[in-house]
Design an enzyme around this catalytic site. Structure first.
Site, PDB file in Angstrom:
ATOM      1  N   TYR A  76       0.920  -1.290  -0.083  1.00 19.55           N
ATOM      2  CA  TYR A  76       0.158   0.011   0.072  1.00 19.55           C
ATOM      3  C   TYR A  76       0.799   1.401  -0.064  1.00 19.55           C
ATOM      4  CZ  TYR A  76      -4.361  -2.240   0.019  1.00 19.55           C
ATOM      5  OH  TYR A  76      -5.407  -3.079  -0.332  1.00 19.55           O
TER       6      TYR A  76
ATOM      7  N   HIS B 119     -15.249   1.058  -2.091  1.00 22.05           N
ATOM      8  CA  HIS B 119     -14.091   0.160  -1.380  1.00 22.05           C
ATOM      9  C   HIS B 119     -13.114   1.138  -0.816  1.00 22.05           C
ATOM     10  CE1 HIS B 119     -14.816  -2.888  -4.903  1.00 22.05           C
ATOM     11  NE2 HIS B 119     -15.687  -2.824  -3.859  1.00 22.05           N
TER      12      HIS B 119
ATOM     13  N   GLU C 236     -13.192  -3.274 -23.762  1.00 22.18           N
ATOM     14  CA  GLU C 236     -13.333  -4.511 -24.275  1.00 22.18           C
ATOM     15  C   GLU C 236     -14.986  -4.896 -24.004  1.00 22.18           C
ATOM     16  OE1 GLU C 236     -10.031  -6.933 -22.916  1.00 22.18           O
ATOM     17  OE2 GLU C 236     -11.362  -7.233 -21.018  1.00 22.18           O
TER      18      GLU C 236
ATOM     19  N   CYS D 260      -3.184   4.218  20.350  1.00 24.43           N
ATOM     20  CA  CYS D 260      -3.553   3.164  21.218  1.00 24.43           C
ATOM     21  C   CYS D 260      -2.716   2.066  21.293  1.00 24.43           C
ATOM     22  CB  CYS D 260      -5.316   2.781  20.932  1.00 24.43           C
ATOM     23  SG  CYS D 260      -5.359   1.557  19.622  1.00 24.43           S
TER      24      CYS D 260
ATOM     25  N   ASN E 269     -15.748   0.814 -21.937  1.00 25.32           N
ATOM     26  CA  ASN E 269     -14.626  -0.037 -21.863  1.00 25.32           C
ATOM     27  C   ASN E 269     -13.587  -0.358 -22.878  1.00 25.32           C
ATOM     28  OD1 ASN E 269     -13.193  -2.486 -20.755  1.00 25.32           O
ATOM     29  ND2 ASN E 269     -14.633  -2.435 -19.139  1.00 25.32           N
TER      30      ASN E 269
ATOM     31  N   GLY F 201     -14.911   1.356 -17.021  1.00 28.06           N
ATOM     32  CA  GLY F 201     -13.607   0.978 -16.804  1.00 28.06           C
ATOM     33  C   GLY F 201     -13.637  -0.225 -15.760  1.00 28.06           C
TER      34      GLY F 201
END
Ligand code: BJW
Length: 244
Positions: free
Chosen positions: A65, A117, A213, A148, A211, A185
């Site tokens: 990430y 997401h 495809e 914490c 898109n 997309g």
């Protein structure tokens, strides 16, 4: 080759919803997940995008990430993001429901944004102290730790995790009342997002797909335009954009 044109002619009384996936950011330099050169060709989704993978090796997940945060810092919205943002600024009733975590719709200027997401710039405590934004990349020590003492994790949705209920509720409400749904997309393979264009269609929306495809969504879309989103969206919506 003929220029792509919309057969649905929106006006400002119509609700327009864009459902976007990784392909809309490909021309900004953000890799997609599937297909040639997709992230899942090189990286293991089980190791990097599940809670179990994070619990086994948080350093490895955080390193991935961190790398993606560093790359995202270099990326800017492309003409596809910009077209959607200018449509909103031009007074159309637009909303964007995105699977992307890259923040490029917000950077382009869209305010009415539903992030299914999560967001790559947000982190949360694994003990649920809260969620906050952090635009620094990379972290000096991995994995980063909350005040914490528990581990922090990216505020994203991994495989097997439920999406946030209130975010899903806003998405479904919008899909149920939308007139034009433009799907851009996405491979249409990851649930529940993959079913959302179908929900809009079942509620009466006209569905347009953009898109490179065909995808499972092409089977029921009212029109599909195959090519790069950054080239097609400005052509589909150019006549509706007000220049400021
Ligand atoms: C262009 C272009 C250009 C390129 N112009 N176009 C069996 C076991 C366990 C779970 C499941 C199971 N069966 C189903 C599930 C549920 C699972 C799922 O759907 N899995 C499928 C893969 C089978 N879903 C979940 O787990 C979700 N949670 C859930 O359902 O909870 C309930 C539940 C739990 C447990 C069991 C069952 C139910 C959560 C899903 C979370 C997805 N997370 C990721 C990572 C997010 C964080 C991060 O980025 O790091 O989200 S995975 C990844 O895929 C990412 C994306 O948002 C998502 C979708 O990908 P997207 O956007 O469609 O990208 P691509 O790469 O697939 O496609 C790109 C497209 O663009 C292509 O079509 C190109 O052609 C096109 N393109 N360039 C236009 N220039």
């Amino acid at each position: 080759m003929t220029e792509p044109r919309l057969r649905f002619h929106p006006d400002k009384s119509h609700r327009i919803t864009f459902l976007t996936g990784a392909g809309i950011s490909a021309e900004s330099g953000i890799p997609t997940f599937r297909g040639e050169k997709g992230l899942w060709e090189e990286f293991d989704a089980e190791e990097l995008a599940t809670v179990e993978g994070f619990e086994r090796n948080p350093e490895k997940v955080w390193a991935w990430y961190d790398l993606r945060r560093t790359q995202a810092l270099q990326c800017k919205p492309n003409p596809a993001h910009e077209t959607i943002a200018v449509l909103e600024k031009s007074g159309f009733d637009t909303a964007v429901i995105t699977q992307n975590i890259d923040d490029l719709h917000r950077l382009a200027g869209n305010d009415r944004l539903i992030e299914l997401h999560g967001n790559i710039w947000k982190v949360k405590c694994t003990r649920f102290c809260g969620v906050w934004e952090d635009r620094t990349a990379p972290y000096p020590h991995l994995p980063p730790v909350c005040a914490c003492g528990s581990l922090l994790r990216p505020h994203v949705v991994w495989f097997g995790e439920m999406l946030d209920e209130s975010i899903l509720a806003s998405a479904y409400m919008r899909l149920g009342e939308t007139d034009l749904c433009v799907v851009v997309g996405t491979s249409g393979t990851v649930q529940p997002a993959a079913g959302m264009a179908g929900i809009a269609k079942a509620s009466g929306a006209y569905v347009v797909e953009v898109n490179l495809e065909p995808t499972p969504i092409s089977d029921y879309a009212d029109e599909s335009h195959f090519g790069k989103a950054g080239e097609i969206l400005p052509k589909l919506f150019g006549e509706y954009l007000e220049q400021n």
